[in-house]
Design a protein around this motif. Structure first.
Motif, PDB file in Angstrom:
ATOM      1  N   ALA A 123      -4.226  12.718 -13.393  1.00  0.00           N
ATOM      2  CA  ALA A 123      -4.400  13.589 -12.222  1.00  0.00           C
ATOM      3  C   ALA A 123      -4.921  12.802 -11.024  1.00  0.00           C
ATOM      4  O   ALA A 123      -4.512  13.036  -9.895  1.00  0.00           O
ATOM      5  CB  ALA A 123      -5.352  14.737 -12.560  1.00  0.00           C
ATOM      6  N   ALA A 124      -5.826  11.858 -11.275  1.00  0.00           N
ATOM      7  CA  ALA A 124      -6.415  11.078 -10.183  1.00  0.00           C
ATOM      8  C   ALA A 124      -5.413  10.121  -9.561  1.00  0.00           C
ATOM      9  O   ALA A 124      -5.464   9.855  -8.354  1.00  0.00           O
ATOM     10  CB  ALA A 124      -7.630  10.305 -10.683  1.00  0.00           C
ATOM     11  N   VAL A 125      -4.495   9.610 -10.344  1.00  0.00           N
ATOM     12  CA  VAL A 125      -3.506   8.652  -9.839  1.00  0.00           C
ATOM     13  C   VAL A 125      -2.660   9.289  -8.739  1.00  0.00           C
ATOM     14  O   VAL A 125      -2.258   8.621  -7.798  1.00  0.00           O
ATOM     15  CB  VAL A 125      -2.625   8.121 -10.997  1.00  0.00           C
ATOM     16  N   VAL A 126      -2.443  10.597  -8.826  1.00  0.00           N
ATOM     17  CA  VAL A 126      -1.668  11.305  -7.803  1.00  0.00           C
ATOM     18  C   VAL A 126      -2.329  11.177  -6.440  1.00  0.00           C
ATOM     19  O   VAL A 126      -1.664  11.090  -5.417  1.00  0.00           O
ATOM     20  CB  VAL A 126      -1.508  12.796  -8.197  1.00  0.00           C
ATOM     21  N   ASP A 127      -3.663  11.135  -6.420  1.00  0.00           N
ATOM     22  CA  ASP A 127      -4.416  11.062  -5.166  1.00  0.00           C
ATOM     23  C   ASP A 127      -4.797   9.628  -4.783  1.00  0.00           C
ATOM     24  O   ASP A 127      -5.353   9.395  -3.719  1.00  0.00           O
ATOM     25  CB  ASP A 127      -5.688  11.916  -5.280  1.00  0.00           C
ATOM     26  N   ALA A 128      -4.499   8.662  -5.646  1.00  0.00           N
ATOM     27  CA  ALA A 128      -4.876   7.266  -5.383  1.00  0.00           C
ATOM     28  C   ALA A 128      -4.084   6.696  -4.202  1.00  0.00           C
ATOM     29  O   ALA A 128      -2.928   7.034  -3.980  1.00  0.00           O
ATOM     30  CB  ALA A 128      -4.647   6.416  -6.615  1.00  0.00           C
ATOM     31  N   ARG A 129      -4.757   5.837  -3.457  1.00  0.00           N
ATOM     32  CA  ARG A 129      -4.130   5.144  -2.334  1.00  0.00           C
ATOM     33  C   ARG A 129      -3.611   3.787  -2.808  1.00  0.00           C
ATOM     34  O   ARG A 129      -4.063   3.275  -3.829  1.00  0.00           O
ATOM     35  CB  ARG A 129      -5.166   4.961  -1.222  1.00  0.00           C
ATOM     36  N   PRO A 130      -2.706   3.180  -2.052  1.00  0.00           N
ATOM     37  CA  PRO A 130      -2.201   1.859  -2.451  1.00  0.00           C
ATOM     38  C   PRO A 130      -3.345   0.864  -2.646  1.00  0.00           C
ATOM     39  O   PRO A 130      -4.274   0.791  -1.834  1.00  0.00           O
ATOM     40  CB  PRO A 130      -1.310   1.443  -1.278  1.00  0.00           C
ATOM     41  N   GLU A 152     -11.477   2.420  -6.916  1.00  0.00           N
ATOM     42  CA  GLU A 152     -11.924   1.295  -6.087  1.00  0.00           C
ATOM     43  C   GLU A 152     -10.706   0.583  -5.529  1.00  0.00           C
ATOM     44  O   GLU A 152      -9.730   0.345  -6.246  1.00  0.00           O
ATOM     45  CB  GLU A 152     -12.766   0.321  -6.895  1.00  0.00           C
ATOM     46  N   GLY A 153     -10.777   0.272  -4.239  1.00  0.00           N
ATOM     47  CA  GLY A 153      -9.666  -0.393  -3.584  1.00  0.00           C
ATOM     48  C   GLY A 153     -10.138  -1.222  -2.414  1.00  0.00           C
ATOM     49  O   GLY A 153     -11.336  -1.492  -2.275  1.00  0.00           O
ATOM     50  N   PRO A 154      -9.219  -1.603  -1.551  1.00  0.00           N
ATOM     51  CA  PRO A 154      -9.545  -2.452  -0.408  1.00  0.00           C
ATOM     52  C   PRO A 154     -10.598  -1.846   0.525  1.00  0.00           C
ATOM     53  O   PRO A 154     -11.333  -2.571   1.181  1.00  0.00           O
ATOM     54  CB  PRO A 154      -8.209  -2.600   0.325  1.00  0.00           C
ATOM     55  N   ASP A 155     -10.677  -0.519   0.568  1.00  0.00           N
ATOM     56  CA  ASP A 155     -11.637   0.151   1.457  1.00  0.00           C
ATOM     57  C   ASP A 155     -12.927   0.538   0.746  1.00  0.00           C
ATOM     58  O   ASP A 155     -13.733   1.295   1.292  1.00  0.00           O
ATOM     59  CB  ASP A 155     -10.998   1.396   2.075  1.00  0.00           C
ATOM     60  N   GLY A 156     -13.146   0.056  -0.466  1.00  0.00           N
ATOM     61  CA  GLY A 156     -14.351   0.383  -1.224  1.00  0.00           C
ATOM     62  C   GLY A 156     -14.097   1.405  -2.305  1.00  0.00           C
ATOM     63  O   GLY A 156     -12.966   1.623  -2.721  1.00  0.00           O
ATOM     64  N   ARG A 160     -14.432   5.361  -3.965  1.00  0.00           N
ATOM     65  CA  ARG A 160     -14.498   6.779  -3.642  1.00  0.00           C
ATOM     66  C   ARG A 160     -14.300   7.569  -4.926  1.00  0.00           C
ATOM     67  O   ARG A 160     -13.726   7.072  -5.898  1.00  0.00           O
ATOM     68  CB  ARG A 160     -13.473   7.176  -2.583  1.00  0.00           C
ATOM     69  N   ASP A 161     -14.820   8.794  -4.931  1.00  0.00           N
ATOM     70  CA  ASP A 161     -14.721   9.660  -6.087  1.00  0.00           C
ATOM     71  C   ASP A 161     -13.730  10.782  -5.829  1.00  0.00           C
ATOM     72  O   ASP A 161     -13.643  11.313  -4.715  1.00  0.00           O
ATOM     73  CB  ASP A 161     -16.080  10.282  -6.421  1.00  0.00           C
ATOM     74  N   VAL A 162     -12.989  11.139  -6.872  1.00  0.00           N
ATOM     75  CA  VAL A 162     -12.068  12.260  -6.848  1.00  0.00           C
ATOM     76  C   VAL A 162     -12.430  13.142  -8.036  1.00  0.00           C
ATOM     77  O   VAL A 162     -12.529  12.649  -9.159  1.00  0.00           O
ATOM     78  CB  VAL A 162     -10.601  11.775  -6.970  1.00  0.00           C
ATOM     79  N   VAL A 163     -12.647  14.428  -7.811  1.00  0.00           N
ATOM     80  CA  VAL A 163     -12.936  15.364  -8.897  1.00  0.00           C
ATOM     81  C   VAL A 163     -11.628  16.048  -9.275  1.00  0.00           C
ATOM     82  O   VAL A 163     -10.948  16.624  -8.415  1.00  0.00           O
ATOM     83  CB  VAL A 163     -14.005  16.398  -8.486  1.00  0.00           C
ATOM     84  N   VAL A 164     -11.281  15.961 -10.564  1.00  0.00           N
ATOM     85  CA  VAL A 164     -10.008  16.500 -11.041  1.00  0.00           C
ATOM     86  C   VAL A 164     -10.226  17.422 -12.236  1.00  0.00           C
ATOM     87  O   VAL A 164     -11.097  17.178 -13.060  1.00  0.00           O
ATOM     88  CB  VAL A 164      -9.024  15.369 -11.426  1.00  0.00           C
TER      89      VAL A 164
END
Length: 74
Positions: A32-39, A11-15, A17-21
């Motif tokens: 693993a998910a942190v690698v794909d996380a946005r600021p 969850e972030g400023p843009d709402g 989203r799900d990441v499957v890792v």
């Protein structure tokens, strides 16, 4: 240890989203998910999902042994 799949909700400023890792454990799934996380995104939840119906969005997290230079390596 077998590789399992986890859906990590970010969850972030843009709402949200799900990441499957792929990961052997839920704790390592967060790595693993942190690698794909946005600021500005943070992990909200982690749930195991069925590997037969889901595909990973990112590569498996690197293990500490893989990240550590071994004797004789440049």
């Amino acid at each position: 240890m077998t590789e399992r799949l986890f859906r990590v909700t970010l969850e972030g400023p843009d709402g949200q989203r799900d990441v499957v890792v792929p990961s052997p454990t839920a704790v390592q799934a967060s790595d693993a998910a942190v690698v794909d996380a946005r600021p500005g995104e943070a992990i909200v939840s982690i749930h195991e999902v069925d590997a037969d119906t889901h595909r990973p969005d990112v590569a498996s997290p690197v293990t500490q042994a893989e990240a550590t230079p071994q004797p004789g390596e440049a």
